[in-house]
Design a protein around this motif. Structure first.
Motif, PDB file in Angstrom:
ATOM      1  N   LEU A   1       0.840  -1.197   0.000  1.00 59.19           N
ATOM      2  CA  LEU A   1       0.000   0.000   0.000  1.00 59.19           C
ATOM      3  C   LEU A   1       0.878   1.251   0.000  1.00 59.19           C
ATOM      4  O   LEU A   1       0.663   2.171  -0.794  1.00 59.19           O
ATOM      5  N   SER A   2       1.875   1.275   0.856  1.00 64.42           N
ATOM      6  CA  SER A   2       2.800   2.417   0.912  1.00 64.42           C
ATOM      7  C   SER A   2       3.569   2.579  -0.391  1.00 64.42           C
ATOM      8  O   SER A   2       3.715   3.691  -0.899  1.00 64.42           O
TER       9      SER A   2
ATOM     10  N   GLN B   1       2.420   6.120  -7.322  1.00 66.75           N
ATOM     11  CA  GLN B   1       1.439   7.034  -7.905  1.00 66.75           C
ATOM     12  C   GLN B   1       1.965   8.465  -7.894  1.00 66.75           C
ATOM     13  O   GLN B   1       1.831   9.188  -8.877  1.00 66.75           O
ATOM     14  N   ALA B   2       2.579   8.862  -6.796  1.00 64.21           N
ATOM     15  CA  ALA B   2       3.128  10.218  -6.695  1.00 64.21           C
ATOM     16  C   ALA B   2       4.243  10.426  -7.721  1.00 64.21           C
ATOM     17  O   ALA B   2       4.295  11.468  -8.387  1.00 64.21           O
TER      18      ALA B   2
ATOM     19  N   LYS C   1      -1.507   1.489 -12.818  1.00 58.46           N
ATOM     20  CA  LYS C   1      -1.028   0.221 -12.270  1.00 58.46           C
ATOM     21  C   LYS C   1      -0.826   0.347 -10.751  1.00 58.46           C
ATOM     22  O   LYS C   1      -1.218  -0.537  -9.990  1.00 58.46           O
ATOM     23  N   ALA C   2      -0.228   1.447 -10.324  1.00 58.65           N
ATOM     24  CA  ALA C   2      -0.011   1.670  -8.895  1.00 58.65           C
ATOM     25  C   ALA C   2      -1.343   1.871  -8.168  1.00 58.65           C
ATOM     26  O   ALA C   2      -1.522   1.403  -7.044  1.00 58.65           O
ATOM     27  N   ALA C   3      -2.287   2.549  -8.822  1.00 57.84           N
ATOM     28  CA  ALA C   3      -3.613   2.742  -8.219  1.00 57.84           C
ATOM     29  C   ALA C   3      -4.315   1.393  -8.043  1.00 57.84           C
ATOM     30  O   ALA C   3      -5.011   1.172  -7.046  1.00 57.84           O
TER      31      ALA C   3
ATOM     32  N   TYR D   1     -14.387  -2.617 -11.032  1.00 60.87           N
ATOM     33  CA  TYR D   1     -13.860  -2.029  -9.812  1.00 60.87           C
ATOM     34  C   TYR D   1     -13.996  -0.524  -9.936  1.00 60.87           C
ATOM     35  O   TYR D   1     -13.472   0.080 -10.863  1.00 60.87           O
ATOM     36  N   ARG D   2     -14.714   0.078  -8.998  1.00 59.94           N
ATOM     37  CA  ARG D   2     -14.990   1.513  -9.041  1.00 59.94           C
ATOM     38  C   ARG D   2     -13.925   2.299  -8.288  1.00 59.94           C
ATOM     39  O   ARG D   2     -13.588   1.969  -7.150  1.00 59.94           O
ATOM     40  N   ILE D   3     -13.416   3.328  -8.949  1.00 56.33           N
ATOM     41  CA  ILE D   3     -12.450   4.228  -8.333  1.00 56.33           C
ATOM     42  C   ILE D   3     -12.448   5.514  -9.150  1.00 56.33           C
ATOM     43  O   ILE D   3     -12.739   5.506 -10.349  1.00 56.33           O
ATOM     44  N   THR D   4     -12.139   6.605  -8.510  1.00 56.52           N
ATOM     45  CA  THR D   4     -12.020   7.880  -9.228  1.00 56.52           C
ATOM     46  C   THR D   4     -10.552   8.274  -9.301  1.00 56.52           C
ATOM     47  O   THR D   4      -9.727   7.795  -8.515  1.00 56.52           O
TER      48      THR D   4
END
Length: 121
Positions: free
Chosen positions: A22-23, A29-30, A45-47, A81-84
């Motif tokens: 997770l970390s 992503q950053a 991919k990271a998300a 899979y839902r994500i914004t």
């Protein structure tokens, strides 16, 4: 497994591995966000890895091998899979499914959870 000498399931190690993924996903992503347009695939991919780690950490499914395998199977059975905040829904969905398949293999073999390195295959 290895001639009956398989290691016992270690729920704390599995949770630690998920927390480290997770970390690492947040850091990836950053980094992808800073690189801009050409890194949108890396961001998605990271998300996906972050989503999977959160989904597995949100429940108490790491307590035993069968529970984690069942949760991964249930997540794989979802249609979407839902994500914004992602760039490409299909690429994100593929990333989620790939991460879930990886964890399913790790869970079945009960190995790989000791690898806490940021960069993994």
């Amino acid at each position: 497994m290895n001639n009956g000498t398989a290691a016992a399931w270690d729920a704390s190690r599995v949770r630690l591995w998920l927390e480290s993924r997770l970390s690492a996903a947040k850091l990836e992503q950053a980094a992808a966000d800073r690189r801009g347009y050409e890194a949108q695939g890396d961001y998605d991919k990271a998300a996906a890895e972050e989503w999977v780690s959160r989904a597995l950490l949100a429940t108490d499914c790491t307590t035993d091998q069968a529970a984690l395998a069942g949760r991964v199977k249930a997540l794989l059975a979802q249609d979407e899979y839902r994500i914004t905040g992602i760039y490409d829904d299909r690429r994100f969905d593929r990333g989620v499914r790939a991460q879930l398949r990886k964890i399913a293999k790790m869970t079945k073999a009960n190995e790989g959870f000791a690898n806490l390195l940021r960069y993994q295959d």
